[in-house]
Write an enzyme that holds these catalytic residues in place. Structure first.
Site, PDB file in Angstrom:
ATOM      1  N   GLY A  40      40.210  44.060  31.097  1.00  0.00           N
ATOM      2  CA  GLY A  40      39.806  42.671  31.229  1.00  0.00           C
ATOM      3  C   GLY A  40      38.664  42.444  32.176  1.00  0.00           C
ATOM      4  O   GLY A  40      37.736  43.246  32.253  1.00  0.00           O
ATOM      5  N   SER A  41      38.791  41.358  32.930  1.00  0.00           N
ATOM      6  CA  SER A  41      37.656  40.800  33.649  1.00  0.00           C
ATOM      7  C   SER A  41      36.931  41.791  34.549  1.00  0.00           C
ATOM      8  O   SER A  41      37.535  42.525  35.320  1.00  0.00           O
ATOM      9  CB  SER A  41      38.128  39.631  34.503  1.00  0.00           C
ATOM     10  OG  SER A  41      37.039  39.157  35.265  1.00  0.00           O
ATOM     11  N   SER A  42      35.601  41.719  34.459  1.00  0.00           N
ATOM     12  CA  SER A  42      34.727  42.539  35.308  1.00  0.00           C
ATOM     13  C   SER A  42      34.845  42.123  36.770  1.00  0.00           C
ATOM     14  O   SER A  42      34.386  42.830  37.660  1.00  0.00           O
ATOM     15  CB  SER A  42      33.288  42.386  34.840  1.00  0.00           C
ATOM     16  OG  SER A  42      32.889  41.026  34.884  1.00  0.00           O
TER      17      SER A  42
END
Lengths: 383, 138
Positions: free
Chosen positions: B63-65
């Site tokens: 998921g999110s960077s």
């Protein structure tokens, strides 16, 4: 990992502590991804701008790092809100947000505040190596626009922006850009929401960097590709999709898999606000919204998020005015992802066509989500 | 008895804690309470458990960077794992997060079945010497 003499000197702190820290981060990633060396990049895209995503620890880190300067063209993800519009944002949030953006701008980063840099800047030629954080942007860059990037973290992209380099590994190397798994579709996907479901399921199932969707990947329009990429990036570690067909391990995506995604993310039958923009809408999507209005008005509050440059262009063609006349509220520089503008204090549920948006509304904003594709939203919520 | 397992060093350092194992990837931005270190996602199999001062064993981050800054925040808030082991690939989010948070990080990919046996047992990652030491293992 091999380092040139100049890179070694930078690592040793001979060109300052910030450059040294940036090289240390890249070397850690190089170790992790088994890179042999660092290679130059032409463009970095940095995430970690919205205060809700960066937090106080990240803010402190970026503040200390603000004297570093980027050495290549660098763009920036959305921030938390649109400074040019009235919104119920606390002074505390605004203060923290402005401190973050100020730090990034001091480093020489372009104030794009966009998660779709591929729609607002002239793209370098295919095969160019870049360093993109923001998972949808990395996947779109690799899969649709022929650029080469790993699925970077906000910090690794920033380290690459400062050094102008990235570890030569994984998707940066053409030999790793071929999938071993293909997702076989057992049903015809009808809209961008269903492509988002495909992406979300695939991210959960395939843990490799590259995956194939077969011939389906050739037929995507921009809205479908963005929905697929953002959902794929949200649930997994994939950084690229292709249309390769033969000799691959197959996994299936059919009604059962789609129902499973719905069961997880479609948590409400209805909502009292419509949110469009995770990823932010491009010009074509704004145009599609405006042409679907046909003189009607939104029956619920509708919040639409896009980059400022797209807003300006759409304003010149009258698109913005049409949407605003219908009651749509367009916000620049921000997006739905972890937005402070849609909270439980004000709303009971959100209607959106974004799988990525629904994931974070459910998990971060703790708001139930009603998933509908854009066409259905426009059919159901105009009067 | 004490068991020693060879590992691949990614971030150096030494960390001791109870092994906390999951075969489910983690999205650090949304799955963990950054103030307490408790896994907050009701759909994650570690829900309700704290990763503070553990040897966290998981496949990789997803998921999110921005998850990298969540790992950093866990460290700043004093609720980070003492060491991290990736059992699948070492992703960029985990590597860069552990690098700035100063968390020893190693990779062990070929021991799939052992982790359930080790879960809850005290372990020490000596990333400098690429060794995981499991104490009081019967």
């Amino acid at each position: 990992m091999y380092l040139s003499k100049k890179e070694e000197n930078a690592l040793d702190g001979k060109y300052g502590s910030h450059l040294s820290t940036a090289f240390k981060i890249l070397i850690a990633i190089g170790e992790a991804t088994e890179a042999e060396r660092l290679i130059p990049i032409k463009w970095a895209h940095v995430s970690g701008v919205n205060y809700n995503t960066l937090g106080d620890a990240g803010l402190d880190f970026i503040t200390k790092f603000s004297k570093a300067k980027v050495s290549v063209f660098t763009t920036l993800n959305p921030m938390g809100y649109d400074r040019s519009k009235e919104a119920k944002i606390s002074d505390h949030f605004k203060r923290k947000q402005l401190s973050i953006t100020e730090s990034y701008l001091q480093m020489g980063i372009s104030p794009s505040f966009s998660c779709i840099p591929y729609e607002i800047y002239r793209l370098p030629r295919k095969g160019t190596r870049v360093s993109f954080a923001e998972s949808n942007a990395a996947i779109m860059a690799n899969s649709v626009y022929g650029l080469l990037t790993n699925k970077e973290s906000g910090l690794s992209a920033l380290a690459s922006a400062i050094t102008g380099r990235t570890p030569y590994s994984d998707l940066l190397d053409t030999k790793f850009r071929h999938p071993k798994t293909r997702v076989k579709l057992d049903l015809e996907l009808r809209n961008e929401l269903e492509y988002g479901m495909l992406g979300y399921h695939t991210g959960k199932t395939v843990n490799r960097s590259c995956v194939s969707f077969g011939s389906q990947a050739k037929r995507l329009n921009i809205m479908e590709a963005k929905s697929l990429s953002s959902a794929l990036g949200t649930s997994g570690a994939c950084g690229m999709f292709t249309d390769e067909d033969s000799g691959l391990e197959l996994i299936n995506f059919g009604k059962k898999e789609m129902e499973s995604v719905k069961a997880e993310l479609n948590t409400s039958e209805n909502g009292d606000v419509i949110a469009l923009g995770s990823p932010q809408l491009g010009f074509n999507e704004l145009e599609l919204v405006s042409t679907t209005l046909r003189g009607k008005k939104f029956s619920k509050p509708c919040m639409i998020f896009c980059p400022r440059s797209i807003y300006d262009k759409a304003s010149k063609s009258g698109i913005v005015q049409q949407i605003e006349r219908a009651g749509g509220n367009i916000f620049c520089d921000s997006c739905t992802c972890l937005t402070p503008m849609i909270t439980r204090a004000e709303y009971d549920g959100v209607i959106t066509n974004s799988i990525k948006g629904s994931y974070y509304f459910n998990k971060f904003n703790r708001l139930p989500v009603c998933l509908k594709d854009l066409k259905t939203i426009m059919q159901d919520h105009l009067k | 008895m004490t068991k020693y397992i060879k590992c691949r060093r990614i971030i150096g350092g030494i960390g001791t804690g109870k092994i906390l194992y999951t075969n489910v990837p983690i999205n650090f931005l949304s799955d963990v309470n950054l103030k307490t270190g408790v896994v907050s996602d009701p759909l994650h199999d570690l829900v309700g458990l704290s990763i503070k001062e553990t040897i966290l064993v998981f496949p990789h981050a997803v998921g999110s960077s921005v998850g990298v800054y969540s790992i950093f925040a866990l460290g700043m808030n004093g609720v980070a794992p003492s060491g991290v082991i990736c059992t699948s690939k070492v992703d960029i989010i985990t590597a860069s997060g552990c690098a700035i948070a100063g968390i020893p990080l190693v990779q062990i990919t070929d021991k799939g079945h052992i982790w359930n046996t080790f879960n809850g047992i005290q372990g020490t990652i000596d990333a400098n010497n690429s060794i995981l030491e499991i104490k009081k293992f019967k």
